[in-house]
Design a protein around this motif. Structure first.
Motif, PDB file in Angstrom:
ATOM      1  N   MET A   1     -52.435   5.412  16.249  1.00 60.23           N
ATOM      2  CA  MET A   1     -53.896   5.357  16.207  1.00 60.23           C
ATOM      3  C   MET A   1     -54.449   6.774  16.076  1.00 60.23           C
ATOM      4  N   LEU A   2     -55.235   6.999  15.026  1.00 57.88           N
ATOM      5  CA  LEU A   2     -55.820   8.320  14.829  1.00 57.88           C
ATOM      6  C   LEU A   2     -57.090   8.210  14.005  1.00 57.88           C
ATOM      7  N   ASP A   3     -57.904   9.245  14.106  1.00 57.77           N
ATOM      8  CA  ASP A   3     -59.088   9.384  13.272  1.00 57.77           C
ATOM      9  C   ASP A   3     -58.636  10.081  11.992  1.00 57.77           C
ATOM     10  N   VAL A   4     -58.592   9.336  10.893  1.00 59.64           N
ATOM     11  CA  VAL A   4     -58.005   9.850   9.647  1.00 59.64           C
ATOM     12  C   VAL A   4     -58.746  11.084   9.157  1.00 59.64           C
ATOM     13  N   GLN A   5     -60.070  11.039   9.189  1.00 60.58           N
ATOM     14  CA  GLN A   5     -60.842  12.180   8.693  1.00 60.58           C
ATOM     15  C   GLN A   5     -60.617  13.422   9.553  1.00 60.58           C
ATOM     16  N   ARG A   6     -60.680  13.245  10.877  1.00 63.94           N
ATOM     17  CA  ARG A   6     -60.521  14.388  11.764  1.00 63.94           C
ATOM     18  C   ARG A   6     -59.101  14.947  11.709  1.00 63.94           C
ATOM     19  N   MET A   7     -58.111  14.068  11.672  1.00 64.51           N
ATOM     20  CA  MET A   7     -56.740  14.560  11.608  1.00 64.51           C
ATOM     21  C   MET A   7     -56.467  15.212  10.259  1.00 64.51           C
ATOM     22  N   GLY A   8     -57.167  14.742   9.220  1.00 66.00           N
ATOM     23  CA  GLY A   8     -57.084  15.419   7.924  1.00 66.00           C
ATOM     24  C   GLY A   8     -57.601  16.846   8.014  1.00 66.00           C
ATOM     25  N   GLN A   9     -58.667  17.038   8.821  1.00 65.93           N
ATOM     26  CA  GLN A   9     -59.176  18.396   9.049  1.00 65.93           C
ATOM     27  C   GLN A   9     -58.115  19.282   9.679  1.00 65.93           C
ATOM     28  N   VAL A  10     -57.399  18.715  10.639  1.00 63.38           N
ATOM     29  CA  VAL A  10     -56.361  19.489  11.330  1.00 63.38           C
ATOM     30  C   VAL A  10     -55.302  19.954  10.342  1.00 63.38           C
ATOM     31  N   ILE A  11     -54.798  19.021   9.539  1.00 64.35           N
ATOM     32  CA  ILE A  11     -53.743  19.355   8.570  1.00 64.35           C
ATOM     33  C   ILE A  11     -54.268  20.356   7.544  1.00 64.35           C
ATOM     34  N   ASP A  12     -55.473  20.099   7.021  1.00 62.27           N
ATOM     35  CA  ASP A  12     -56.068  21.010   6.039  1.00 62.27           C
ATOM     36  C   ASP A  12     -56.170  22.426   6.592  1.00 62.27           C
ATOM     37  N   ASN A  13     -56.679  22.532   7.812  1.00 66.96           N
ATOM     38  CA  ASN A  13     -56.906  23.845   8.388  1.00 66.96           C
ATOM     39  C   ASN A  13     -55.600  24.599   8.607  1.00 66.96           C
ATOM     40  N   LEU A  14     -54.608  23.915   9.186  1.00 66.73           N
ATOM     41  CA  LEU A  14     -53.362  24.597   9.510  1.00 66.73           C
ATOM     42  C   LEU A  14     -52.591  25.009   8.254  1.00 66.73           C
ATOM     43  N   ILE A  15     -52.565  24.127   7.250  1.00 70.66           N
ATOM     44  CA  ILE A  15     -51.839  24.484   6.015  1.00 70.66           C
ATOM     45  C   ILE A  15     -52.601  25.534   5.231  1.00 70.66           C
ATOM     46  N   SER A  16     -53.919  25.399   5.120  1.00 68.86           N
ATOM     47  CA  SER A  16     -54.697  26.399   4.376  1.00 68.86           C
ATOM     48  C   SER A  16     -54.627  27.756   5.064  1.00 68.86           C
ATOM     49  N   ASN A  17     -54.589  27.762   6.414  1.00 71.36           N
ATOM     50  CA  ASN A  17     -54.409  29.029   7.134  1.00 71.36           C
ATOM     51  C   ASN A  17     -53.045  29.649   6.820  1.00 71.36           C
ATOM     52  N   ALA A  18     -52.007  28.806   6.777  1.00 70.28           N
ATOM     53  CA  ALA A  18     -50.668  29.303   6.469  1.00 70.28           C
ATOM     54  C   ALA A  18     -50.646  29.940   5.078  1.00 70.28           C
ATOM     55  N   ILE A  19     -51.330  29.297   4.135  1.00 71.36           N
ATOM     56  CA  ILE A  19     -51.423  29.846   2.768  1.00 71.36           C
ATOM     57  C   ILE A  19     -52.242  31.135   2.774  1.00 71.36           C
ATOM     58  N   LYS A  20     -53.346  31.093   3.490  1.00 73.30           N
ATOM     59  CA  LYS A  20     -54.282  32.216   3.516  1.00 73.30           C
ATOM     60  C   LYS A  20     -53.633  33.495   4.051  1.00 73.30           C
ATOM     61  N   PHE A  21     -52.774  33.351   5.048  1.00 75.99           N
ATOM     62  CA  PHE A  21     -52.184  34.526   5.688  1.00 75.99           C
ATOM     63  C   PHE A  21     -50.758  34.810   5.225  1.00 75.99           C
ATOM     64  N   SER A  22     -50.341  34.160   4.137  1.00 78.59           N
ATOM     65  CA  SER A  22     -48.998  34.389   3.588  1.00 78.59           C
ATOM     66  C   SER A  22     -49.067  35.265   2.340  1.00 78.59           C
ATOM     67  N   PRO A  23     -48.048  36.067   2.114  1.00 78.58           N
ATOM     68  CA  PRO A  23     -48.012  36.875   0.886  1.00 78.58           C
ATOM     69  C   PRO A  23     -47.664  36.009  -0.321  1.00 78.58           C
ATOM     70  N   GLU A  24     -47.958  36.514  -1.495  1.00 82.52           N
ATOM     71  CA  GLU A  24     -47.607  35.794  -2.721  1.00 82.52           C
ATOM     72  C   GLU A  24     -46.099  35.606  -2.831  1.00 82.52           C
ATOM     73  N   LYS A  25     -45.722  34.499  -3.482  1.00 78.34           N
ATOM     74  CA  LYS A  25     -44.325  34.163  -3.766  1.00 78.34           C
ATOM     75  C   LYS A  25     -43.510  33.941  -2.483  1.00 78.34           C
ATOM     76  N   SER A  26     -44.190  33.544  -1.414  1.00 81.23           N
ATOM     77  CA  SER A  26     -43.476  33.174  -0.186  1.00 81.23           C
ATOM     78  C   SER A  26     -43.498  31.647  -0.079  1.00 81.23           C
ATOM     79  N   SER A  27     -43.172  31.124   1.084  1.00 78.45           N
ATOM     80  CA  SER A  27     -43.147  29.666   1.249  1.00 78.45           C
ATOM     81  C   SER A  27     -43.765  29.269   2.579  1.00 78.45           C
ATOM     82  N   VAL A  28     -44.241  28.019   2.624  1.00 82.01           N
ATOM     83  CA  VAL A  28     -44.773  27.410   3.840  1.00 82.01           C
ATOM     84  C   VAL A  28     -44.001  26.115   4.069  1.00 82.01           C
ATOM     85  N   MET A  29     -43.470  25.954   5.275  1.00 81.74           N
ATOM     86  CA  MET A  29     -42.667  24.773   5.597  1.00 81.74           C
ATOM     87  C   MET A  29     -43.458  23.845   6.525  1.00 81.74           C
ATOM     88  N   ILE A  30     -43.550  22.568   6.124  1.00 85.40           N
ATOM     89  CA  ILE A  30     -44.226  21.565   6.944  1.00 85.40           C
ATOM     90  C   ILE A  30     -43.175  20.555   7.402  1.00 85.40           C
TER      91      ILE A  30
END
Length: 385
Positions: free
Chosen positions: A271-300
Motif C-alpha cells: 500500500m502506497l501513495d503512487v504520486q508521492r512515492m514517485g516524488q521520492v524516486i524522482d528526487n533521489l535518482i535525479s539527485n544522484a544524476i545531479k551530483f555525479s560526474p559525466e560518464k559515471s553510473s548510478v545503481m538502483i
C-alpha cells in the motif's frame, strides 16, 4: 519579591503561640505575617484570595492539633488543590511523634518544628522553604512564558504556512503557462529562429521549469507543516513504479552520459501513495544524476527483507561531508556539495522525501564519504491493506 514582603500564614489555636511565632518572624525581617486560629478560616482566606486574584501565602506554618480540622487533614486538603499545591507547609508539633510526622509528610508537609521552637531553627526552616518556593515560582513563570512563546510561534508558523501555500498556489498557474508557451514556441518555431532567439526561449523554459519545481516544493512544505499531509494509498508494485520513473528520468542521465543500472528483485505489492512515492524516486535518482560526474553510473537496487522493501540509489559523485550529514534532511539547507553540471537545488527535496517516507511508515538514511559518492537507502513496510 523580597522575602520580607512575602506573605506567611501562621495557623495555631493558641493565641499566645501565634503571637510568639509572628514576633520571631518579624524580628528577622519577615513583615507580612497573617495569623489564624483555625485551618478552616485560613483555607477560606486562601480561596477568597485566589478568587479575587490577591496574593497567596508563600509559606504556611500550622499546628498539628487543632479543633475542627487538624493540621494533617488541612495539609492534605491544601495540597490536593492545584491552586495551592506549591505552597510549602511547616507542621508545628509538641513532640517528635514519628507516627504523626509520617502522616504529615504523606499529606504533603515540607518540614516541621517542635514546640518550643528556637529562633534560629525557625529562621533556618523558613528561609530555606521560601528560597525553594521562590525557585518553584520562577520555574513556573519561565514555563508559562515558554508556553506563551511556543503558542505564539505556532500561530506565526501557521500564518507563514497559509501565506506560503497561497503564494505558491497563485504562482503555479502562470509559471505552468510560461513553461508551456515556451515549449510550444520551441517546437513550432524550430528552424525559424536564430541562435540567440532559440537560446532566449531555452532560458525562459529552463528558468520557468526551475521556478515551477520550487513552487511545487513550497506547496509540499506548506501542506506537510500544516499537518494536513494525507496519503492516498493503493496497492501497487514498487518495481513497476521505479521502472516507470526511470524511463522519465533517462533523458537527464543521457545528457550527462550517466548509465542508470538496476538490480530490482521481485518484491510484494504494498500500500502506497503512487504520486508521492514517485516524488521520492524522482528526487533521489535525479539527485544522484545531479551530483555525479559525466560518464559515471548510478545503481538502483531493490529487495524485500524482514517485511520491508529496501530501495537504494548509489552514485559515484561528489559525496557529502561529515559536517553536512546532520543537515541532510532539513528544509532549506544548502550543503557544501555542488551539482557537477551547474544544476539548481532548492534545498527542499530531501526534507520532503523524508516526510513522505516517514508518513508511509518507513525510514531513510544516507551513507556517504566526501569524494567517493553517496548511497541513499529507504525502506517501506509491506502492507496488504
Amino acid at each position: 519579591m523580597p522575602n520580607s514582603k512575602k506573605l506567611i500564614y501562621i495557623i495555631d489555636d493558641s493565641s499566645s503561640y501565634r503571637t510568639l511565632l509572628k514576633a520571631i518572624l518579624n524580628s528577622y525581617g519577615f513583615e507580612n505575617v497573617t495569623t489564624f486560629d483555625s485551618a478552616l478560616e485560613a483555607m477560606e482566606a486562601m480561596i477568597d484570595s485566589a478568587r479575587n486574584n490577591k496574593p497567596l501565602p508563600s509559606l504556611i506554618m500550622m499546628d498539628v492539633v487543632m479543633p475542627g480540622i487538624d493540621g494533617i487533614e488541612a495539609t492534605r486538603k491544601i495540597k490536593s488543590d492545584q491552586k495551592f499545591s506549591d505552597i510549602p507547609i511547616i507542621i508545628i508539633t509538641v513532640k517528635d511523634d514519628e507516627a504523626s510526622l509520617e502522616k504529615a509528610f504523606e499529606a504533603g508537609a515540607a518540614d516541621y518544628v517542635i514546640k518550643p521552637v528556637t529562633k534560629l531553627a525557625l529562621r533556618a526552616r523558613v528561609q530555606s522553604l521560601l528560597k525553594l518556593k521562590n525557585e518553584i515560582d520562577n520555574r513556573k513563570q519561565r514555563e508559562k512564558e515558554l508556553e506563551s512563546l511556543t503558542k505564539r510561534l505556532e500561530e506565526l508558523n501557521e500564518t507563514k504556512n497559509r501565506f506560503l501555500g497561497t503564494a505558491a498556489h497563485d504562482l503555479r498557474s502562470p509559471l505552468s503557462s510560461i513553461r508551456g508557451f515556451s515549449e510550444f514556441l520551441l517546437e513550432e518555431l524550430e528552424g525559424k529562429l536564430d541562435e540567440d532567439q532559440t537560446g532566449m526561449l531555452d532560458m525562459i523554459h529552463d528558468t520557468s521549469s526551475s521556478m515551477l519545481n520550487l513552487v511545487n516544493n513550497l506547496l509540499d512544505v506548506a501542506v506537510i507543516e500544516s499537518g494536513k499531509f494525507d496519503l492516498f494509498l493503493e496497492k501497487h508494485s514498487m518495481v513497476k513504479l521505479t521502472e516507470s520513473r526511470l524511463q522519465l528520468l533517462s533523458n537527464l542521465a543521457v545528457q550527462k552520459q550517466i548509465a542508470l543500472l538496476t538490480d530490482l528483485k521481485p518484491v510484494p505489492e504494498t500500500m502506497l501513495d503512487v504520486q508521492r512515492m514517485g516524488q521520492v524516486i524522482d528526487n533521489l535518482i535525479s539527485n544522484a544524476i545531479k551530483f555525479s560526474p559525466e560518464k559515471s553510473s548510478v545503481m538502483i537496487k531493490m529487495h524485500e527483507e524482514g517485511g520491508y522493501i529496501h530501495v537504494s540509489i548509489s552514485d559515484q559523485g561528489v559525496g557529502i561531508s561529515d559536517e553536512d550529514m546532520p543537515k541532510l534532511f532539513g528544509a532549506f539547507q544548502k550543503l557544501g556539495s555542488k551539482p557537477t553540471g551547474g544544476e539548481k537545488s532548492t534545498g527542499l527535496g530531501l526534507s520532503i522525501v523524508k516526510k513522505i517516507v516517514t508518513a508511509h511508515g518507513g525510514d531513510i538514511k544516507a551513507d556517504s564519504k566526501e569524494g567517493e559518492g553517496t548511497t541513499m537507502t529507504f525502506t517501506l513496510p509491506v502492507k496488504e491493506q
